[in-house]
Design a protein around this motif. Structure first.
Motif, PDB file in Angstrom:
ATOM      1  N   ILE A  17       0.701  -1.235  -0.087  1.00  0.00           N
ATOM      2  CA  ILE A  17       0.010   0.069  -0.093  1.00  0.00           C
ATOM      3  C   ILE A  17       1.012   1.316   0.111  1.00  0.00           C
ATOM      4  CG2 ILE A  17      -2.025   1.276   1.214  1.00  0.00           C
ATOM      5  CD1 ILE A  17      -2.753  -1.297   0.120  1.00  0.00           C
ATOM      6  N   SER A  20       2.342   1.680  -3.345  1.00  0.00           N
ATOM      7  CA  SER A  20       1.254   2.052  -4.349  1.00  0.00           C
ATOM      8  C   SER A  20       1.013   3.659  -4.076  1.00  0.00           C
ATOM      9  CB  SER A  20       0.128   1.244  -4.242  1.00  0.00           C
ATOM     10  OG  SER A  20       0.285  -0.061  -4.575  1.00  0.00           O
ATOM     11  N   VAL A  21       0.904   4.044  -2.687  1.00  0.00           N
ATOM     12  CA  VAL A  21       0.567   5.487  -2.526  1.00  0.00           C
ATOM     13  C   VAL A  21       1.602   6.423  -3.204  1.00  0.00           C
ATOM     14  CG1 VAL A  21       0.381   7.347  -0.755  1.00  0.00           C
ATOM     15  CG2 VAL A  21      -0.688   4.999  -0.537  1.00  0.00           C
ATOM     16  N   VAL A  99      -3.251   3.995   6.318  1.00  0.00           N
ATOM     17  CA  VAL A  99      -4.063   3.420   5.639  1.00  0.00           C
ATOM     18  C   VAL A  99      -4.401   2.082   6.295  1.00  0.00           C
ATOM     19  CG1 VAL A  99      -2.651   4.282   3.745  1.00  0.00           C
ATOM     20  CG2 VAL A  99      -1.937   2.217   4.605  1.00  0.00           C
ATOM     21  N   PRO A 125      -7.732   3.134   2.437  1.00  0.00           N
ATOM     22  CA  PRO A 125      -8.100   2.726   1.127  1.00  0.00           C
ATOM     23  C   PRO A 125      -8.403   1.309   1.033  1.00  0.00           C
ATOM     24  CG  PRO A 125      -5.642   2.868   1.546  1.00  0.00           C
ATOM     25  CD  PRO A 125      -6.374   2.974   2.576  1.00  0.00           C
ATOM     26  N   ALA A 127      -8.672  -1.188  -0.866  1.00  0.00           N
ATOM     27  CA  ALA A 127      -7.733  -1.831  -2.084  1.00  0.00           C
ATOM     28  C   ALA A 127      -6.607  -2.727  -1.719  1.00  0.00           C
ATOM     29  CB  ALA A 127      -7.222  -0.606  -3.097  1.00  0.00           C
ATOM     30  N   PHE A 142      -5.689   2.351  -6.743  1.00  0.00           N
ATOM     31  CA  PHE A 142      -6.759   2.864  -6.030  1.00  0.00           C
ATOM     32  C   PHE A 142      -7.651   3.325  -6.765  1.00  0.00           C
ATOM     33  CE2 PHE A 142      -2.872   3.802  -3.620  1.00  0.00           C
ATOM     34  CZ  PHE A 142      -3.001   3.034  -2.706  1.00  0.00           C
ATOM     35  N   GLU A 143      -7.673   3.159  -8.388  1.00  0.00           N
ATOM     36  CA  GLU A 143      -8.454   3.697  -9.143  1.00  0.00           C
ATOM     37  C   GLU A 143      -9.760   3.345  -8.948  1.00  0.00           C
ATOM     38  OE1 GLU A 143      -7.038   3.573 -13.278  1.00  0.00           O
ATOM     39  OE2 GLU A 143      -5.410   4.903 -12.607  1.00  0.00           O
ATOM     40  N   ARG A 145     -11.569   2.557  -6.665  1.00  0.00           N
ATOM     41  CA  ARG A 145     -11.873   2.042  -5.387  1.00  0.00           C
ATOM     42  C   ARG A 145     -12.487   3.152  -4.268  1.00  0.00           C
ATOM     43  NH1 ARG A 145     -11.168  -2.100  -7.934  1.00  0.00           N
ATOM     44  NH2 ARG A 145     -13.426  -1.979  -7.850  1.00  0.00           N
ATOM     45  N   THR A 147     -11.972   5.297  -0.587  1.00  0.00           N
ATOM     46  CA  THR A 147     -11.025   5.473   0.583  1.00  0.00           C
ATOM     47  C   THR A 147     -11.960   6.052   1.547  1.00  0.00           C
ATOM     48  OG1 THR A 147      -8.801   5.827  -0.806  1.00  0.00           O
ATOM     49  CG2 THR A 147      -9.137   6.618   1.559  1.00  0.00           C
ATOM     50  N   TRP A 170      -6.705  11.795  -2.173  1.00  0.00           N
ATOM     51  CA  TRP A 170      -7.042  10.463  -2.498  1.00  0.00           C
ATOM     52  C   TRP A 170      -7.722  10.634  -3.827  1.00  0.00           C
ATOM     53  CZ3 TRP A 170      -4.985   6.143  -0.992  1.00  0.00           C
ATOM     54  CH2 TRP A 170      -4.411   6.035   0.145  1.00  0.00           C
ATOM     55  N   ALA A 175      -9.192   7.629  -6.330  1.00  0.00           N
ATOM     56  CA  ALA A 175      -9.976   6.802  -5.295  1.00  0.00           C
ATOM     57  C   ALA A 175     -11.352   7.721  -5.219  1.00  0.00           C
ATOM     58  CB  ALA A 175      -9.535   6.880  -3.958  1.00  0.00           C
TER      59      ALA A 175
END
Lengths: 310, 310
Positions: A17, A20-21, A99, A125, A127, A142-143, A145, A147, A170, A175
């Motif tokens: 995560i 990815s952030v 997260v 999030p 995800a 996160f697309e 998804r 949060t 976000w 997100a």
């Protein structure tokens, strides 16, 4: 909505995560300078190799210094201590978020560890994948998804501004954002995430322990349904240990409901009550359709596996 | 291995599996003439529209007449009666098989309904999707999957020849074939398929019944794990009702094991035994790796959903 990029973002903890952030913030230009710290020196070294951050200091206080937004992405039970270790470096007015999959306990721990003058806004999030570590992250995670942010009680208008700013961050990552009370979050996620993981871990363990069915047979014939469970039972063990310990009450309560229902279902099988079984099995189909309609799932049969003969 | 095509194949029951058998037999040239019968006139009409069969008679006796291989693909509990209804048309020396998910009860029912002079060989392809009906089938469904055949006790060498011929047919459809005792099949599948479906149906039902968490919330936040369960809980309700009733003993026994393990896990959460949790969660990861290595699962994270941002 226009979004002013975050001048300096610090990500503390760089697994699936966290990485990815950082990658999503870079790809979307949601942050200008990105700083990453991980307590594990090998992970810091890997982050440097991957070139994911502008700065990768060896000290958490250095990592958060001058950061406008600090996101803790350590395992859930480690976030409180990580926040305490970094807190001396927090810039006044910084947004302190995370997260973690549990919001009540983690939010309290972050608030207790943070000085006055920063804005603690717990976040989560919804995800992930079954993989772990800094190499596992990717910017699209996160697309589409959700949060969930769980603002703490505050009558400071500046806190509301900080919540709006974090929401914008976000959204910039792709997100959708929802605000929710932390206790409600922990109950909702106990249902949609924690119980499913608990059950998946349990069934995979049960299958592995059977004497009369070889482990090789379980693997060969897993396409009958079992393999879907193994995906989530391959998720990060430390993270999930923490989730169950930190959200114990909600998990045990929902598990009690699950058990009641399972006893009733078991009884219907034992007594040959086909009507009851069929009625339940028909009702559950509608939930799947709702999830597909809500954009949270692929409509392709078998998750699209058969497209490639997988 | 060379395989002589089946001169005439009859598929009785044309849902997801039956229509996939017909389509795969056509695509692979494993059968020359393909006859399809379904007890539902609307399905027969749809089969004609789709042009899946050479013949689509309105009578089961006509459908199996002159067929060298008859495959019953009706719901599990309907196979015995379907076999009885068609039996007067069976050609001497024909192979009589099926695709049902339970092999003991269905094999006995087919044997009881069949005249002497035919070869009853129960079968089960371990493949499927969550969709149903004649439109849901596709020719690649069995590629790389296992089909289990459960030959019945016989000292007739011609029976062994028939088993080899049926094995060749499934291989021509792309499947790998394994021979197994019916009772063992029913125990293995109770673990790898029936229990996972039972648990998935149960958890989706539990989630739908909660008062304090809205159904919309369950759907929105399902990406945390829940949505994976809804896929198999969307499977055909009638088929699964039959599976649990026909494989009651094995399912209830394995469910008992599952429950024991779940109580232990629940206790570990209640008493905060993190080490036990982490040990189980670490062990279950290895099973997933084994399934991927056995070619029965995609290695892509999240089933590859994120490739398209799904």
């Amino acid at each position: 909505m226009s979004f002013e990029p975050i001048p300096r973002l610090a990500v503390i903890g760089c697994g699936l995560i966290g990485s990815s952030v950082a990658r999503a913030a870079r790809a979307s230009h949601a942050a200008e300078t990105i700083v990453i710290f991980d307590a594990n020196p090998a992970v810091r070294e890997r982050v440097r190799e991957l070139g994911m951050a502008d700065l990768t200091p060896d000290d958490p206080i250095e990592a958060v210094r001058d950061a406008d937004l600090v996101i803790f992405a350590a395992p859930p039970a480690a976030i409180g201590a990580a926040c305490e270790a970094a807190a001396p470096g927090f810039k006044p007015g910084a947004i302190i978020s995370d997260v973690g999959s549990v919001k009540g306990a983690i939010g309290d721990a972050m608030a207790a560890a943070s000085p006055a003058g920063v804005f603690v806004i717990p976040g989560h999030p919804i995800a992930g994948t079954e993989q772990s570590g800094p190499d596992a992250g990717f910017p699209e995670l996160f697309e589409g998804r959700w949060t969930i942010l769980c603002p703490r009680a505050s009558d400071d208008p500046a806190y509301d501004v900080a919540v709006a700013r974090l929401s914008g961050f976000w959204r910039a990552l792709g997100a959708q954002v929802e605000l929710m009370d932390a206790a409600h979050h922990d109950r909702v996620l106990a249902v949609t995430s924690h119980l499913p993981h608990l059950i998946a871990y349990n069934i995979v363990g049960t299958a592995a322990d059977l004497e009369e069915v070889a482990e090789g047979e379980v693997m060969k014939y897993s396409a009958g349904g079992f393999r879907d469970f193994t995906r989530i039972a391959a998720s990060d063990p430390v993270m999930w240990r923490d989730v169950f310990l930190l959200n114990k009450d909600a998990v045990l309560e929902i598990l009690g409901r699950f058990n009641e229902d399972l006893q009733a279902l078991s009884r219907a099988i034992r007594w040959g009550e086909g009507d009851k079984l069929e009625a339940l099995f028909t009702r559950t189909r509608a939930i799947r359709r709702g999830i597909v309609a809500a954009g949270q799932e692929s409509a392709e049969p078998n998750f699209g596996r058969n497209r490639k003969g997988v």
